[in-house]
Write a protein that holds these residues in place. Structure first.
Motif, PDB file in Angstrom:
ATOM      1  N   HIS A   1       3.186  -6.281   2.017  1.00  0.00           N
ATOM      2  CA  HIS A   1       2.955  -5.335   0.991  1.00  0.00           C
ATOM      3  C   HIS A   1       3.075  -3.859   1.607  1.00  0.00           C
ATOM      4  O   HIS A   1       3.147  -3.025   1.001  1.00  0.00           O
ATOM      5  N   SER A   2       2.878  -3.827   2.912  1.00  0.00           N
ATOM      6  CA  SER A   2       2.968  -2.735   3.779  1.00  0.00           C
ATOM      7  C   SER A   2       4.580  -2.694   4.052  1.00  0.00           C
ATOM      8  O   SER A   2       5.303  -2.891   3.507  1.00  0.00           O
ATOM      9  N   ASP A   3       4.800  -2.023   5.230  1.00  0.00           N
ATOM     10  CA  ASP A   3       6.170  -1.913   5.738  1.00  0.00           C
ATOM     11  C   ASP A   3       6.585  -3.320   6.198  1.00  0.00           C
ATOM     12  O   ASP A   3       7.684  -3.288   6.540  1.00  0.00           O
ATOM     13  N   GLY A   4       5.755  -4.233   6.262  1.00  0.00           N
ATOM     14  CA  GLY A   4       5.940  -5.550   6.908  1.00  0.00           C
ATOM     15  C   GLY A   4       6.033  -5.709   8.421  1.00  0.00           C
ATOM     16  O   GLY A   4       6.353  -6.713   9.004  1.00  0.00           O
TER      17      GLY A   4
ATOM     18  N   ALA B   1       2.806  -4.826  14.674  1.00  0.00           N
ATOM     19  CA  ALA B   1       1.579  -3.721  14.309  1.00  0.00           C
ATOM     20  C   ALA B   1       0.558  -4.569  13.736  1.00  0.00           C
ATOM     21  O   ALA B   1      -0.574  -4.174  14.050  1.00  0.00           O
ATOM     22  N   HIS B   2       0.910  -5.477  12.797  1.00  0.00           N
ATOM     23  CA  HIS B   2      -0.155  -6.205  11.937  1.00  0.00           C
ATOM     24  C   HIS B   2      -0.895  -6.995  12.949  1.00  0.00           C
ATOM     25  O   HIS B   2      -2.183  -7.049  13.130  1.00  0.00           O
TER      26      HIS B   2
ATOM     27  N   GLY C   1      -6.765  -7.432   6.610  1.00  0.00           N
ATOM     28  CA  GLY C   1      -6.926  -7.463   5.320  1.00  0.00           C
ATOM     29  C   GLY C   1      -8.222  -6.748   4.517  1.00  0.00           C
ATOM     30  O   GLY C   1      -8.053  -6.112   3.615  1.00  0.00           O
ATOM     31  N   GLU C   2      -9.224  -6.528   5.554  1.00  0.00           N
ATOM     32  CA  GLU C   2     -10.536  -5.989   5.213  1.00  0.00           C
ATOM     33  C   GLU C   2     -10.151  -4.401   4.950  1.00  0.00           C
ATOM     34  O   GLU C   2     -10.644  -3.742   4.047  1.00  0.00           O
TER      35      GLU C   2
ATOM     36  N   PRO D   1      -2.989  -0.643  -4.322  1.00  0.00           N
ATOM     37  CA  PRO D   1      -2.006  -0.082  -4.592  1.00  0.00           C
ATOM     38  C   PRO D   1      -1.364   0.866  -3.492  1.00  0.00           C
ATOM     39  O   PRO D   1      -0.624   1.365  -3.031  1.00  0.00           O
ATOM     40  N   ALA D   2      -2.637   1.586  -3.088  1.00  0.00           N
ATOM     41  CA  ALA D   2      -2.486   2.606  -1.863  1.00  0.00           C
ATOM     42  C   ALA D   2      -1.811   2.193  -0.630  1.00  0.00           C
ATOM     43  O   ALA D   2      -1.284   2.930   0.135  1.00  0.00           O
ATOM     44  N   ASN D   3      -1.903   0.828  -0.404  1.00  0.00           N
ATOM     45  CA  ASN D   3      -1.312   0.222   0.508  1.00  0.00           C
ATOM     46  C   ASN D   3       0.064  -0.079   0.607  1.00  0.00           C
ATOM     47  O   ASN D   3       0.564  -0.705   1.682  1.00  0.00           O
ATOM     48  N   ARG D   4       0.639  -0.169  -0.711  1.00  0.00           N
ATOM     49  CA  ARG D   4       2.093  -0.703  -0.997  1.00  0.00           C
ATOM     50  C   ARG D   4       3.021   0.294  -0.017  1.00  0.00           C
ATOM     51  O   ARG D   4       2.963   1.532  -0.233  1.00  0.00           O
TER      52      ARG D   4
END
Length: 159
Positions: A36-39, A43-44, A60-61, A68-71
């Motif tokens: 959903h982010s840059d993948g 970092a995740h 996730g929280e 959509p702001a996190n796309r």
């Protein structure tokens, strides 16, 4: 000195088209990580390790994939936000250790760039950031080249 350790894990599948963003570094090639982010799975995993050690929620929280702001969000930005949350609770990152399990790309030639990018986001010296590449010896979904996984351990110290 009071310390805590946190463990983080993340995995993403590959999709056609590069570059591959990993550990804050764009690696040229013909695949990228789906997310959903840059993948950026490195970092995740680190973000979750920090949040776990600080007992401050999870990625996730903080960054819902329903928002959509996190796309396409920059994962190093997410990592910095987790560090800020830990700071607000009286913790600072002392050390980070990441293992990237993948058949490709080879990690060694990108290690120093990743250590530098991650150290900047973590607010620590690159000498306190370890990045290692491992293969899955051709076994399972990682071994067949479908994606990669990352495991991270972070040590927090009281500020």
């Amino acid at each position: 000195m009071t310390t805590r350790a946190g463990i983080g894990y993340d995995s993403h599948r590959f999709a056609p088209g590069g570059p591959l963003r990993l550990g804050g570094v764009d690696i040229p090639g013909d695949v990228h990580l789906v997310g959903h982010s840059d993948g950026d799975a490195v970092a995740h995993a680190l973000t979750d390790a920090i949040l776990g050690a600080a007992v401050a929620g999870d990625i996730g929280e903080m960054f819902s994939d329903r928002d959509p702001a996190n796309r396409g969000r920059d994962s190093l930005e997410m990592l910095r936000a987790a560090v800020a949350r830990a700071h607000a609770l009286g913790w600072e990152v002392a050390h980070a250790d990441v293992s990237i399990v993948t058949e490709r790309p080879r990690i060694a030639s990108h290690r120093d760039g990743m250590r530098g990018a991650l150290a900047g986001a973590l607010g620590i010296d690159a000498a306190a950031v370890s990045v290692k590449g491992k293969t899955n010896e051709g076994m399972g979904w990682i071994g067949s080249g479908e994606g990669l996984a990352c495991i991270a351990v972070v040590t927090l110290a009281r500020r």
